[in-house]
Design a protein around this motif. Structure first.
Motif, mmCIF file in Angstrom:
data_model
loop_
_atom_site.group_PDB
_atom_site.id
_atom_site.type_symbol
_atom_site.label_atom_id
_atom_site.label_comp_id
_atom_site.label_asym_id
_atom_site.label_seq_id
_atom_site.Cartn_x
_atom_site.Cartn_y
_atom_site.Cartn_z
ATOM 1 N N ASP A 108 44.028 34.339 39.206
ATOM 2 C CA ASP A 108 45.389 34.757 39.562
ATOM 3 C C ASP A 108 45.409 35.518 40.890
ATOM 4 O O ASP A 108 46.369 35.419 41.665
ATOM 5 N N ALA A 109 44.344 36.283 41.156
ATOM 6 C CA ALA A 109 44.267 37.084 42.376
ATOM 7 C C ALA A 109 43.791 36.285 43.581
ATOM 8 O O ALA A 109 43.739 36.809 44.701
ATOM 9 N N GLY A 110 43.429 35.029 43.360
ATOM 10 C CA GLY A 110 42.935 34.207 44.465
ATOM 11 C C GLY A 110 41.486 34.467 44.818
ATOM 12 O O GLY A 110 41.022 34.074 45.887
ATOM 13 N N LEU A 111 40.758 35.121 43.918
ATOM 14 C CA LEU A 111 39.329 35.381 44.138
ATOM 15 C C LEU A 111 38.553 34.221 43.519
ATOM 16 O O LEU A 111 38.116 34.285 42.374
ATOM 17 N N LEU A 112 38.383 33.158 44.286
ATOM 18 C CA LEU A 112 37.906 31.892 43.736
ATOM 19 C C LEU A 112 36.437 31.608 44.014
ATOM 20 O O LEU A 112 35.937 30.552 43.656
ATOM 21 N N GLY A 113 35.752 32.554 44.662
ATOM 22 C CA GLY A 113 34.339 32.339 44.953
ATOM 23 C C GLY A 113 34.086 32.062 46.415
ATOM 24 O O GLY A 113 34.778 32.564 47.298
ATOM 25 N N ARG A 114 33.094 31.236 46.681
ATOM 26 C CA ARG A 114 32.661 30.979 48.057
ATOM 27 C C ARG A 114 33.797 30.464 48.939
ATOM 28 O O ARG A 114 33.896 30.825 50.118
ATOM 29 N N LYS A 115 34.646 29.608 48.387
ATOM 30 C CA LYS A 115 35.662 28.972 49.239
ATOM 31 C C LYS A 115 36.730 29.942 49.722
ATOM 32 O O LYS A 115 37.439 29.646 50.691
ATOM 33 N N THR A 116 36.873 31.084 49.052
ATOM 34 C CA THR A 116 37.834 32.089 49.517
ATOM 35 C C THR A 116 37.150 33.340 50.055
ATOM 36 O O THR A 116 37.826 34.264 50.500
ATOM 37 N N GLY A 117 35.815 33.367 50.022
ATOM 38 C CA GLY A 117 35.072 34.498 50.559
ATOM 39 C C GLY A 117 34.795 35.605 49.563
ATOM 40 O O GLY A 117 34.053 36.546 49.859
ATOM 41 N N ARG A 118 35.359 35.502 48.359
ATOM 42 C CA ARG A 118 35.122 36.542 47.360
ATOM 43 C C ARG A 118 35.299 35.995 45.964
ATOM 44 O O ARG A 118 36.260 35.283 45.675
ATOM 45 N N GLY A 119 34.360 36.302 45.095
ATOM 46 C CA GLY A 119 34.413 35.973 43.673
ATOM 47 C C GLY A 119 33.663 37.072 42.958
ATOM 48 O O GLY A 119 34.032 38.240 43.045
ATOM 49 N N PHE A 120 32.583 36.729 42.289
ATOM 50 C CA PHE A 120 31.708 37.765 41.731
ATOM 51 C C PHE A 120 30.887 38.427 42.825
ATOM 52 O O PHE A 120 30.387 39.530 42.660
#
Length: 289
Positions: free
Chosen positions: A271-283
Motif C-alpha cells: 500500500d505504501a509503494g515499498l515494493l522492493g528493488r524496483k522502487t528502491g525500498r522494501g525490506f
C-alpha cells in the motif's frame, strides 16, 4: 530453425519479465515484437533492453554485438503489430481482470489459427485466460523466472483443455528454441515453484513482523545455515512485494490455507509503494537507478 518452427515472437509488456523474455528470444535468433501500453513505457522498455544487452556484451555473454540483437526487436504501442506472430507471451501486471481483457484482444488480433497464446503469469489459473478466447486449446502458461536471461527454468502449464500439440510446440520452443529447461505443472495457483516458495517467504515476513529476528539475520541464517544463494526477504524484494502479495492472494483464494495468507506487514508495504528493488525500498534500501 526448420520448417514450421516458431520464429516470430510477440511479447506484451516490457517490464522486468517482458523485456527479459524479449531479450532471450532475440538472442536466440527470433524476430521479436514487444507491445507496451504507452510511448513512455515503450521508451523505458527499450532502454531496459539496451542496458541489459550492453552489459551482456561487456561480459562476453553474446556471440556478437548487442546492436545485432537489438535489430531483431521492435518495441511498439499498437497491439495490431502482433497479428503475424507464432507465439505471443503476455507479461503484464499480475491482475486477473487485466489479463483476461488482454487475452480477449489478442484472440481478435493474432491471425494464425495455429498461434500459441501464452501467459507468463505467476499464479492465475490458465483456464481462466483460455476460456475468454475462441481458441482455449492454444492457450498455455509459459512461466519464466527473473532474471530471464540468467535463470534456466520455465514452467509449462497447460489447462485442462490445452491441446497436446500446443504443449509439445511450446516445449520445443522453450527448450530447443530458447535453450531453457522446462518442467510440467498442473494448472493450479502458484504452479510448482511459487506454491513452495511463497509460503516460505511469507513465513520469513511473519518472523520479521513479530520481532523474532531482524531481516538481516533471517536472511543470513538461510544463506549461511541452509546454503540458500539469497535470503527470503531479499528474494521478496527482488521478486517485487506487489507480485509476492498477488501470488499469495491467488494461492489463498484457491486453497484457503492460512499459510498462504499475506501478512499485514506485506499488505501495508505494498500500500505504501515499498515494493522492493524496483522502487528502491522494501525490506532493504537500494540505490535508485
Amino acid at each position: 530453425m526448420g520448417e514450421g518452427a516458431i520464429k516470430h515472437i510477440g511479447v506484451v509488456g516490457c517490464g522486468l519479465m517482458g523485456s527479459g523474455i524479449a531479450e532471450v528470444s532475440a538472442r536466440t535468433g527470433h524476430d521479436v515484437v514487444v507491445v507496451e501500453s504507452s510511448e513512455d513505457a515503450a521508451k523505458a522498455g527499450l532502454h531496459r533492453l539496451e542496458t541489459s544487452l550492453q552489459r551482456a556484451e561487456q561480459r562476453g555473454k553474446l556471440d556478437g554485438p548487442a546492436s545485432d540483437v537489438l535489430d531483431r526487436i521492435q518495441v511498439l504501442t499498437d497491439l495490431d503489430a502482433l497479428a503475424d506472430r507464432d507465439v505471443v507471451v503476455e507479461a503484464i501486471v499480475e491482475d486477473e481482470a487485466m489479463k483476461t481483457d488482454l487475452f480477449r484482444r489478442l484472440d481478435a488480433v493474432v491471425e494464425s489459427p495455429e498461434a500459441i497464446l501464452a501467459s507468463n503469469t505467476s499464479s492465475i489459473p490458465i483456464m481462466k485466460l483460455g476460456v475468454v478466447t475462441s481458441r482455449p486449446t492454444q492457450v498455455i502458461g509459459v512461466h519464466f523466472f527473473n532474471p530471464v536471461p540468467v535463470l534456466q527454468l520455465v514452467e509449462l502449464v497447460p489447462s485442462l483443455i490445452t491441446s497436446d500439440d500446443t504443449t509439445a510446440r511450446a516445449r520445443a520452443w522453450v527448450q530447443d528454441g530458447l535453450g531453457k529447461q522446462a518442467i510440467d505443472c498442473q494448472d493450479r495457483a502458484g504452479f510448482v515453484v511459487n506454491a513452495l516458495l511463497i509460503p516460505f517467504i511469507l513465513s520469513a515476513i511473519r518472523m520479521y513482523e513479530s520481532g523474532f529476528a531482524s531481516a538481516e539475520d533471517i536472511d543470513r541464517g538461510l544463506v549461511l545455515g541452509a546454503a540458500h544463494p539469497q535470503g527470503p526477504l531479499a528474494l521478496a524484494d527482488l521478486i517485487g512485494l506487489d507480485t509476492t502479495k498477488a501470488v499469495a492472494e491467488s494461492l489463498y483464494e484457491e486453497f484457503k490455507e492460512p499459510l498462504y495468507a499475506a501478512p499485514p506487514l506485506l499488505q501495508r508495504m505494498v500500500d505504501a509503494g515499498l515494493l522492493g528493488r524496483k522502487t528502491g525500498r522494501g525490506f532493504y534500501t537500494y540505490d535508485a537507478r
